[in-house]
Each structure stands twice: as C-alpha cells, then as structure tokens.
Design an enzyme around this catalytic site. Structure first.
Site, short mmCIF file in Angstrom:
data_model
loop_
_atom_site.label_atom_id
_atom_site.label_comp_id
_atom_site.label_asym_id
_atom_site.label_seq_id
_atom_site.Cartn_x
_atom_site.Cartn_y
_atom_site.Cartn_z
N ASP A 1 0.01 3.97 1.10
CA ASP A 1 -0.34 4.66 2.61
C ASP A 1 0.57 4.15 3.85
O ASP A 1 0.79 4.73 4.48
CB ASP A 1 -1.92 4.29 2.87
CG ASP A 1 -2.85 4.79 1.89
OD1 ASP A 1 -2.51 5.45 1.05
OD2 ASP A 1 -4.09 4.67 2.18
N THR B 1 0.74 -1.47 -0.21
CA THR B 1 -0.03 -0.07 -0.17
C THR B 1 0.96 1.25 0.05
O THR B 1 1.80 1.25 0.94
CB THR B 1 -0.98 -0.03 1.11
OG1 THR B 1 -1.55 1.33 1.15
CG2 THR B 1 -0.41 -0.21 2.49
N ARG C 1 -5.89 7.51 3.70
CA ARG C 1 -7.06 7.42 4.17
C ARG C 1 -7.29 7.25 5.67
O ARG C 1 -8.12 8.01 6.25
CB ARG C 1 -7.56 5.80 3.52
CG ARG C 1 -9.24 5.41 4.00
CD ARG C 1 -9.21 4.23 3.15
NE ARG C 1 -9.93 4.46 1.93
CZ ARG C 1 -10.75 5.05 1.38
NH1 ARG C 1 -11.99 5.06 2.54
NH2 ARG C 1 -11.18 5.21 0.37
O1 F6P Z 1 -5.23 2.28 -0.11
C1 F6P Z 1 -4.51 2.96 -1.28
C2 F6P Z 1 -5.12 4.35 -1.51
O2 F6P Z 1 -4.46 5.10 -2.41
C3 F6P Z 1 -5.87 5.15 -0.50
O3 F6P Z 1 -5.52 6.05 0.10
C4 F6P Z 1 -7.04 5.70 -1.28
O4 F6P Z 1 -8.08 6.23 -0.50
C5 F6P Z 1 -7.45 4.62 -2.08
O5 F6P Z 1 -6.44 3.93 -2.42
C6 F6P Z 1 -8.05 5.15 -3.37
O6 F6P Z 1 -8.22 4.39 -4.21
P1 F6P Z 1 -9.24 4.18 -5.50
O7 F6P Z 1 -9.63 5.57 -5.98
O8 F6P Z 1 -8.19 3.56 -6.73
O9 F6P Z 1 -10.26 3.13 -5.21
#
Ligand code: F6P
Length: 342
Positions: free
Chosen positions: A127, A125, A171
C-alpha cells in the site's frame, strides 16, 4: 550476535529478499547466528523458532510471499502477549529482533522497543502508506500487476463497449490506485483520500460516451468511500488490529453505474493477485538495501529504529515516528491523474 527475524501482516513481494540480505551480511560479515520466528508475532509469543542461514534463502530472491509465514497476531490483544515475546527472546538468547511489517507489525515493534526490546523495523506494505519512508518494497510490483491487468481490460472494454471497474488494494491510501490509473490510462480513479459522488462518476462516463468513447476504465481503491448518503456500502469482519475486511466496493460501484447510465459495466477485483508472485527488480533491490540497512543498525546497537528510503538513501528513523501517521497520496500525483479524468 543471535539475530531473530519475523514477517507480520499481509505478505508482500520482497520479504524473502529482505531476510536473505539480513542473513547474508549477518552471517558472512558479522558472524551472526540467524533465527526466524514463524508467522509474525504469533511465533514470537509461542516461541516457534526456526534456525536460518544463508543456505535457507537459496532461490528465494525472486520468490513472493515469506518463507517464515505471516499472521495478523497482535501481542497487545492477548493476555501476557508482550511478556511472552520477551520470554521467547530472552529464553533463546536472542540479542536483536528484525521485525518486517507494515503499520500494525511496526506499531507493536515500537511499543516493545519503548519497553526495552532490542528491535529494528523494516517497512513493508504494497500500500506504500508509511509516512517515514518515501517507498516501501512491494509497491512497485503491485502497481505493475495492476497496470498489466488494466492494459488487458482496455482491449475487452473497447471490443464490447463496456465500463470496467477495477478494484485494487489500498485500505487507507490511494497510492496503488493512482499510480495504476496514471500508468494504465484509466478514465478516473477513486481513492480513500477523497470521497466520491456516484452521480459525478456517472456524469463523467456519460460525457465521455457522448463524445464517442464507448469504453471506460474506473480504478477504485478498496478503501474508497462514497460521500455521505450517496451510495450504501456494506462492511465486513474486523481483525486483531481493528481493521475491517475490505473488498466489494468495486461491485457496488459497477452496479450503480450500470443502473444509472444503462451502460454494460463489469467489476474486476484484483485482490491478492497484487501481492503474489515475483518482485520486480526495483523491489528486489529496495528490499535488499533495507535488509542490509537493518542488520547494520543491529550491529550499531541502534534499536527502536526503522530503516527508510529518503532522497534515494537508506536512513534510520525512530520506530514510533515511523508509525505515527499514514502517508496519503501526494496531491501533486493525484492532480496528474485528474488531468486525464474523462
Ligand atoms: O496492508 C496491505 C493490504 O494489502 C491492504 O491493502 C488490504 O486491505 C489488506 O492487506 C488485505 O489483507 P488480507 O485480506 O490478506 O488480510
């Protein structure tokens, strides 16, 4: 052995590097047959398989995304989903599964492992919010993308006396935001771990401007939240893992700053730019080490585990422990950022 791989959740720079390493050591050292399940758990449910080999990964080390595709499919949200995954594995003679993903993908892997599925996890991730590992691959690349953007935004903020609000991913945790703010010399950072008061944010910017600095960069993690009753925020759709689609807090903060201070303020949402493109050298190495660690765990029969980075070494931790809690920003790192607020 016949070893399957899948990539689930948001894409992340370094996914191909992990799979390349699994295929390389699996095929050349262990004599394995490697297959891929397309689009994460969706392919595992539907039996959507692709034969893979060392040759499948030629040229993929610097390539972002995942050649297998990804999805946010949750087998436990579908009738008969977990049974369908088991049928796919048994029906295709698959001896082991390497699941590469974040808290959601690995949460499914942990539940399947508890039901006897031979699975090894690899933490992914941008994140960087998985508690069992000190770092996830993709994080370094994402931070570098943010810092490159902030460096560029400094020059336009200075030329036009503007406040720039830079929204980055994150997130549940502010790792990307805090690291990018420290490395990019931001005026302040707003993270999910600490609710913010928009009046305090404006006061800090005003004091800075009164002191003769007319350009400010505010880094905000997409999951940052205002203290109750201080700023209205919108919420979006929910996915199969119950996550709301984020993105937009930067705009709301920028509008509030401009309204309250009168300073021209612009919002920039870096969004998926942070996840795309080529992984940094650091992420390529970490991803490769995780891939080798995963295929070694498979051959040790060490299932229900996730590879992790601890004190610089690749170790194995129980999958359920890996997904039990989120890793939030280290207070020491956040304190470093705070010294530079204003
Ligand atoms: O989990 C990683 C992440 O980048 C989060 O920070 C973000 O909220 C999410 O993915 C967004 O993912 P997508 O818009 O591709 O569903």
């Amino acid at each position: 052995m016949k070893v399957a791989m899948l990539t689930g959740g948001g894409d992340c720079p370094g996914l191909n590097a992990v799979m390349r390493a699994v295929a390389r050591k699996g095929e050349k050292v262990y004599g394995d047959q490697i297959v891929g399940l397309r689009d994460g758990w969706r392919g595992a449910i539907d039996g959507d398989l692709v034969e893979l080999s060392v040759a499948s990964f030629r040229g993929t080390l610097p390539r972002g995304g995942t050649i297998l595709g990804s999805s946010r499919t949750n087998p436990y949200k579908q009738d008969g989903g977990p049974e369908a995954v088991k049928t796919t594995l048994a029906g295709n003679g698959i001896d082991a599964l390497v699941a590469i993903g974040g808290e959601d993908t690995l949460g499914v892997a942990a539940r399947l492992a508890a039901e006897g599925v031979p699975v090894v996890g690899v933490p992914k991730t941008i994140d960087n919010d998985l508690s069992a590992t000190e770092l996830t691959f993709g994080f370094d690349t994402a931070v570098q993308v943010c810092v490159d953007a902030i460096d560029r935004l400094h020059t336009t903020a200075e030329s036009h006396d503007r406040v720039m609000v830079v929204e980055v991913m994150g997130r549940h945790a502010g790792h990307i935001a805090t690291w990018a703010a420290i490395a990019g010399g931001a005026t302040m950072v707003l993270v999910p771990e600490h609710t913010f008061d928009i009046d305090e944010v404006c006061r800090t910017i005003q004091e800075r401007h009164e002191g003769g600095r007319f350009a400010s960069i505010v880094v905000v993690a997409e999951g940052a939240l205002p203290s109750e009753g201080t700023l209205a925020v919108a919420s979006g759709e929910v996915d199969a893992f119950g996550h709301v689609r984020l993105g937009g807090i930067g705009d709301q903060i920028a509008n509030a700053i401009e309204e309250r201070t009168g300073y021209e303020t612009r919002a920039i949402v870096l969004g998926h730019v942070q996840r795309g493109g080529t992984p940094t050298a650091f992420d390529r190495v970490l991803a490769t080490r995780f891939g080798i660690g995963a295929i070694d765990a498979v051959h040790d029969g060490d299932f229900g585990r996730m590879v992790a980075l601890r004190a610089g070494s690749i170790v194995r931790v129980p999958l359920d422990e890996a997904t039990a809690e989120l890793k939030l920003i280290d207070p020491e790192v956040y304190d470093v950022a705070q010294v530079f607020f204003g």
